[in-house]
Write an enzyme that holds these catalytic residues in place. Structure first.
Site, PDB file in Angstrom:
ATOM      1  N   GLU A  35      41.280  -6.199 -46.580  1.00 39.28           N
ATOM      2  CA  GLU A  35      40.768  -4.981 -45.949  1.00 39.28           C
ATOM      3  C   GLU A  35      41.222  -4.874 -44.498  1.00 39.28           C
ATOM      4  O   GLU A  35      41.348  -5.880 -43.796  1.00 39.28           O
ATOM      5  CB  GLU A  35      39.236  -4.981 -46.030  1.00 39.28           C
ATOM      6  CG  GLU A  35      38.730  -4.988 -47.462  1.00 39.28           C
ATOM      7  CD  GLU A  35      37.210  -5.009 -47.555  1.00 39.28           C
ATOM      8  OE1 GLU A  35      36.521  -4.945 -46.511  1.00 39.28           O
ATOM      9  OE2 GLU A  35      36.710  -5.085 -48.694  1.00 39.28           O
ATOM     10  N   LYS A  67      45.270  -8.532 -51.893  1.00 39.28           N
ATOM     11  CA  LYS A  67      44.738  -7.357 -51.194  1.00 39.28           C
ATOM     12  C   LYS A  67      43.743  -7.840 -50.151  1.00 39.28           C
ATOM     13  O   LYS A  67      42.984  -8.769 -50.407  1.00 39.28           O
ATOM     14  CB  LYS A  67      44.035  -6.412 -52.183  1.00 39.28           C
ATOM     15  CG  LYS A  67      43.322  -5.247 -51.522  1.00 39.28           C
ATOM     16  CD  LYS A  67      42.818  -4.225 -52.515  1.00 39.28           C
ATOM     17  CE  LYS A  67      41.444  -4.498 -53.082  1.00 39.28           C
ATOM     18  NZ  LYS A  67      40.363  -4.641 -52.087  1.00 39.28           N
ATOM     19  N   ASP A  95      41.888 -10.275 -54.459  1.00 36.23           N
ATOM     20  CA  ASP A  95      41.291 -10.007 -53.142  1.00 36.23           C
ATOM     21  C   ASP A  95      41.175 -11.273 -52.302  1.00 36.23           C
ATOM     22  O   ASP A  95      40.774 -12.326 -52.818  1.00 36.23           O
ATOM     23  CB  ASP A  95      39.863  -9.471 -53.333  1.00 36.23           C
ATOM     24  CG  ASP A  95      39.768  -7.974 -53.122  1.00 36.23           C
ATOM     25  OD1 ASP A  95      40.749  -7.358 -52.657  1.00 36.23           O
ATOM     26  OD2 ASP A  95      38.694  -7.415 -53.437  1.00 36.23           O
ATOM     27  N   GLU A 147      39.452   3.929 -50.079  1.00 37.26           N
ATOM     28  CA  GLU A 147      38.105   3.942 -50.671  1.00 37.26           C
ATOM     29  C   GLU A 147      37.176   4.862 -49.896  1.00 37.26           C
ATOM     30  O   GLU A 147      37.089   4.779 -48.660  1.00 37.26           O
ATOM     31  CB  GLU A 147      37.531   2.512 -50.684  1.00 37.26           C
ATOM     32  CG  GLU A 147      36.113   2.459 -51.266  1.00 37.26           C
ATOM     33  CD  GLU A 147      35.639   1.076 -51.656  1.00 37.26           C
ATOM     34  OE1 GLU A 147      36.417   0.114 -51.553  1.00 37.26           O
ATOM     35  OE2 GLU A 147      34.474   0.964 -52.087  1.00 37.26           O
ATOM     36  N   ASP A 197      36.722  -8.682 -54.856  1.00 38.59           N
ATOM     37  CA  ASP A 197      35.549  -9.444 -54.426  1.00 38.59           C
ATOM     38  C   ASP A 197      34.259  -8.749 -54.887  1.00 38.59           C
ATOM     39  O   ASP A 197      33.160  -9.287 -54.723  1.00 38.59           O
ATOM     40  CB  ASP A 197      35.561  -9.710 -52.917  1.00 38.59           C
ATOM     41  CG  ASP A 197      35.603  -8.448 -52.083  1.00 38.59           C
ATOM     42  OD1 ASP A 197      35.600  -7.347 -52.661  1.00 38.59           O
ATOM     43  OD2 ASP A 197      35.649  -8.555 -50.845  1.00 38.59           O
ATOM     44  N   SER A 198      34.411  -7.582 -55.546  1.00 45.68           N
ATOM     45  CA  SER A 198      33.263  -6.971 -56.224  1.00 45.68           C
ATOM     46  C   SER A 198      32.704  -7.912 -57.282  1.00 45.68           C
ATOM     47  O   SER A 198      31.588  -7.712 -57.768  1.00 45.68           O
ATOM     48  CB  SER A 198      33.658  -5.626 -56.847  1.00 45.68           C
ATOM     49  OG  SER A 198      34.812  -5.768 -57.654  1.00 45.68           O
TER      50      SER A 198
HETATM   51  O1  KIV Z   1      36.555  -5.549 -54.886  1.00 45.95           O
HETATM   52  C1  KIV Z   1      36.850  -4.483 -55.452  1.00 45.95           C
HETATM   53  O2  KIV Z   1      36.492  -4.241 -56.609  1.00 45.95           O
HETATM   54  C2  KIV Z   1      37.647  -3.511 -54.714  1.00 45.95           C
HETATM   55  C3  KIV Z   1      37.811  -2.159 -55.320  1.00 45.95           C
HETATM   56  C4  KIV Z   1      36.575  -1.383 -55.128  1.00 45.95           C
HETATM   57  C5  KIV Z   1      39.012  -1.453 -54.804  1.00 45.95           C
HETATM   58  O3  KIV Z   1      38.102  -3.791 -53.645  1.00 45.95           O
END
Ligand code: KIV
Length: 267
Positions: free
Chosen positions: A119, A117, A88, A186, A49-50
């Site tokens: 959190e 993934k 994500d 992280e 989600d970055s």
């Molecule tokens: O969204 C992302 O890029 C991440 C990484 C920083 C692990 O979750």
């Protein structure tokens, strides 16, 4: 025999941990970058989600929508022959319970992800179990969790105190017990990351968590030297920003000076 490289599967993550073979992971958000990273031999690609910050220019990851990750996942999947694709679940798409989480995860798997993934630790153990019970591999994510950045008061190293470190260990165990295949750590002290890596059977993948994890992940634009700021734990491994600017400048100059196109570029 085949010339095709071995496709990375979930089982290979455990094998890598057993053989102490560091797992490599980068974010990817489109078919172009994912093809390049795949050809370079990356083990795992994360549609993180970055994307909200790196590609869409937002301040945080919090506004990212599931549809945005779905579109990016489809694009990444088209570029990849070998890497394991992890997508994500954005903020707001899994927290209310297993049913919401499963519904979101199914959409990402249908778009081409091999795993999802999200959190959290103990708080999302039921969600992890719901996915893994239904054949959807999960990668956990603890430490600094960007979707909780309001509660955490911004990007801060987590687990610096004994209590904080113990809570991370408890979360890591809960994620493993719920059936996750790997876990991202992280922004945590390297000693805590080492402790978690030693006690878990599943691999740990660190970002700002020191050298003792089973693998490393970076945001690809940081890795490639794009942008004038990057976190202290993320050195640039190239100057793609400079190369891209030079290419664009050369193109502009060639068009302005009428050096391009020439007869060989014309029909
Ligand atoms: O969204 C992302 O890029 C991440 C990484 C920083 C692990 O979750």
């Amino acid at each position: 025999m085949t010339d095709q490289p071995r496709r990375m599967r979930i089982v290979h993550l455990a094998e890598a941990k057993a053989h102490r073979d560091p797992i490599t992971m980068l974010t990817a958000y489109d078919a172009v970058s994912s093809r390049i990273f795949d050809e370079a031999g990356i083990d795992m690609l994360l549609i993180g989600d970055s994307i909200g910050m790196t590609m869409f220019g937002r301040e945080t990851t919090i506004g990212v929508e599931l549809d945005e990750i779905i579109v990016a996942t489809r694009a990444v999947a088209r570029g990849v022959k070998r890497s394991l694709i992890v997508s994500d679940l954005p903020f707001g798409t899994y927290e209310t319970g297993p049913a919401q989480c499963l519904d979101s995860a199914v959409q990402l798997i249908k778009a081409g992800a091999n795993a999802v993934k999200f959190e959290g630790g103990v708080a999302v153990a039921e969600q992890i179990k719901a996915c893994t019970d239904h054949g959807i591999p999960v990668v956990g994510h603890i430490g600094f969790t960007p979707q909780a950045e309001n509660a955490l008061s911004g990007p801060r190293v987590q687990g610096r105190t004994d209590d904080g470190a113990d809570r991370l260990v408890e979360d890591a165990y809960a994620i493993q017990e719920a059936g996750a295949s790997a876990i991202v750590l992280e922004l945590i002290p390297q000693a805590v990351a080492e402790r978690i890596t030693k006690i878990l059977e599943i691999p740990t993948i660190g970002i700002g968590a020191g050298p003792h994890t089973d693998g490393q992940v970076l945001v690809w634009t940081d890795m490639a030297g794009i942008g004038d700021w990057r976190p202290s734990f993320a050195p640039a491994f190239g100057n793609v920003e400079g190369a891209l600017r030079d290419a664009a400048s050369s193109y502009i100059e060639a068009v302005k000076s009428r050096a391009f196109p020439t007869r060989e570029h014309s029909f």
